[in-house]
Design a protein around this motif. Sequence first.
Motif, PDB file in Angstrom:
ATOM      1  N   ASP A 218       2.486   8.956   7.174  1.00  0.00           N
ATOM      2  CA  ASP A 218       1.985   9.464   5.897  1.00  0.00           C
ATOM      3  C   ASP A 218       2.043  11.000   5.931  1.00  0.00           C
ATOM      4  O   ASP A 218       1.452  11.623   6.814  1.00  0.00           O
ATOM      5  CB  ASP A 218       0.549   8.991   5.690  1.00  0.00           C
ATOM      6  N   PRO A 219       2.721  11.630   4.971  1.00  0.00           N
ATOM      7  CA  PRO A 219       2.800  13.104   4.953  1.00  0.00           C
ATOM      8  C   PRO A 219       1.436  13.781   4.896  1.00  0.00           C
ATOM      9  O   PRO A 219       1.294  14.918   5.365  1.00  0.00           O
ATOM     10  CB  PRO A 219       3.616  13.403   3.690  1.00  0.00           C
ATOM     11  N   ALA A 220       0.433  13.098   4.326  1.00  0.00           N
ATOM     12  CA  ALA A 220      -0.904  13.687   4.263  1.00  0.00           C
ATOM     13  C   ALA A 220      -1.587  13.698   5.621  1.00  0.00           C
ATOM     14  O   ALA A 220      -2.504  14.496   5.852  1.00  0.00           O
ATOM     15  CB  ALA A 220      -1.767  12.922   3.258  1.00  0.00           C
ATOM     16  N   ILE A 221      -1.147  12.825   6.524  1.00  0.00           N
ATOM     17  CA  ILE A 221      -1.751  12.735   7.858  1.00  0.00           C
ATOM     18  C   ILE A 221      -0.963  13.558   8.867  1.00  0.00           C
ATOM     19  O   ILE A 221      -1.521  14.407   9.575  1.00  0.00           O
ATOM     20  CB  ILE A 221      -1.808  11.259   8.318  1.00  0.00           C
ATOM     21  N   LEU A 222       0.340  13.304   8.954  1.00  0.00           N
ATOM     22  CA  LEU A 222       1.192  14.006   9.915  1.00  0.00           C
ATOM     23  C   LEU A 222       1.944  15.103   9.178  1.00  0.00           C
ATOM     24  O   LEU A 222       2.972  14.853   8.530  1.00  0.00           O
ATOM     25  CB  LEU A 222       2.160  13.031  10.578  1.00  0.00           C
ATOM     26  N   ARG A 223       1.428  16.312   9.238  1.00  0.00           N
ATOM     27  CA  ARG A 223       1.959  17.416   8.437  1.00  0.00           C
ATOM     28  C   ARG A 223       3.002  18.199   9.223  1.00  0.00           C
ATOM     29  O   ARG A 223       2.755  19.290   9.738  1.00  0.00           O
ATOM     30  CB  ARG A 223       0.820  18.291   7.943  1.00  0.00           C
ATOM     31  N   VAL A 224       4.165  17.575   9.316  1.00  0.00           N
ATOM     32  CA  VAL A 224       5.321  18.187   9.974  1.00  0.00           C
ATOM     33  C   VAL A 224       6.497  18.059   9.016  1.00  0.00           C
ATOM     34  O   VAL A 224       6.438  17.312   8.032  1.00  0.00           O
ATOM     35  CB  VAL A 224       5.637  17.477  11.313  1.00  0.00           C
TER      36      VAL A 224
END
Length: 363
Positions: A35-41
Motif C-alpha cells: 500500500d503506497p500509504a504504508i510503504l512510502r518508497v
Amino acid sequence: MSPEPRPRLAVVLFNLGGPDSPGAVRPFLENLFTDPAILRVPGFIRPWLGRFIAARRTKAASENYAILGGKSPLLELTEEQARALEAALADEAVEARCFVAMRYWHPFAEEAAREVQAWGADEILILPLYPQYSTTTTGSSVEDWEAACARIGLLLPTRVLCCWHSDDGFAKATATLVRTAYEKARAELPPTVPLRILFSAHGLPESIVKRGDPYQWQVERSVAAVMERIGIEGLDHALCYQSRVTPQKWIGPSTEAALQQAAQDRTAVLVCPIAFVSEHSETLVELDVEYGELAHKLGLPGYFRVPAQNSDPAFIAALADLVRRVRAGDRRLCSFAGARQCPKAFGDCPHARARALMTGVGA
C-alpha cells in the motif's frame, strides 16, 4: 394508502482486516506492505520491497495468529458491531444497513461496494472504525473505496466521517470501560502499590507525522477526553505507542519504554488500547501476551488491560449518534464536530487536502 418507503442508507464500516486462515497471512501482509500509504518508497520498488518485507514477517505473524486459532477475529467482531449498529438505527427515518469494507483482506472495498449496489442504497455514509484519522488508515481506505466505486459505477450521495477522536459518546463509553477495569485492578493490588494507566496506540513513522499527518495529535486529544470523563482526581497516566514494524524512527515513547519506566517507578499498569475499538492481534497477542511477558520479566507488581469496545452497548450508541449527526449535516466530509478539528499545521488532514484540491493548491 401504504406509507412512503424510507430512503436506504448504507453505512460502510472501514477496518484494517486480517487473515482468515493460516494460508492468508502472507497475502494479507503483501497487501499491507504494498500500500503506497504504508510503504512510502518510489513506486517502481514498492511491489518488490513490499513482498520482501511480507515474506520476512510471515513466520512471526503466523505464530501470532496461531495463538488466535490461525486467523484474526477482526472480521467477526466488526460484523457483530455492524449488526448491533443496525439495531440501534432501526427506528430512524431511513432504512439503515451496515456493510463492512476491509482494507487488506476480505471483504475488500469492491466486495462491499457491490453489496451496497445490489441492495439498492440511496445514499452512503462512511464510518471508519478508526477514531483518529491517519493517511495510513482512514485516508488509505477512503481512496480505496472511491476507486472501487469508480470501477463498478456506484455513484451515490456520500458523506465521509473522517474522525471522532474526541467525540463525547466515544469518550464516555471508553472512560466507563477504563474506570471499571481500573477499579477491578485496584481491588487486586495491595493498597500501597500504585497503578498507572498506559494508553497504548498503534505507532507511526515520525516522518509521516512530520509531513502533516494529524494522527498523533488526535490520539492525544482522545486520551485527554477519556481522562476528563473518568473523573478520578490525580490519576496517574501516560500515552505510548506500539507495533513498530520498520527500522526508521517512530513516534514515542514506545510501549516497551513505558513498561520499563513503570518498572523503575515500581508501579503496576493498566493498559488501554486507545486507537483500537475491536480485539485483534495487536491487543490479544501484542498487549496480552508479548507485553504481559515483558511486564513479568521487568518485575512489575501488576499488569492489567482494558478490553476493547467491540459491541459494548454504550459504544454502539455512540456510533449510532455519530451516524445521525453526520446525516443531519450538510457536509460531504466532516469530523465528529462538523468542521475541521486539526490545527492548520497538519496539512495531511483530509479537510486540508480537500481544500487544496478545490483551490488547485499544489496542482
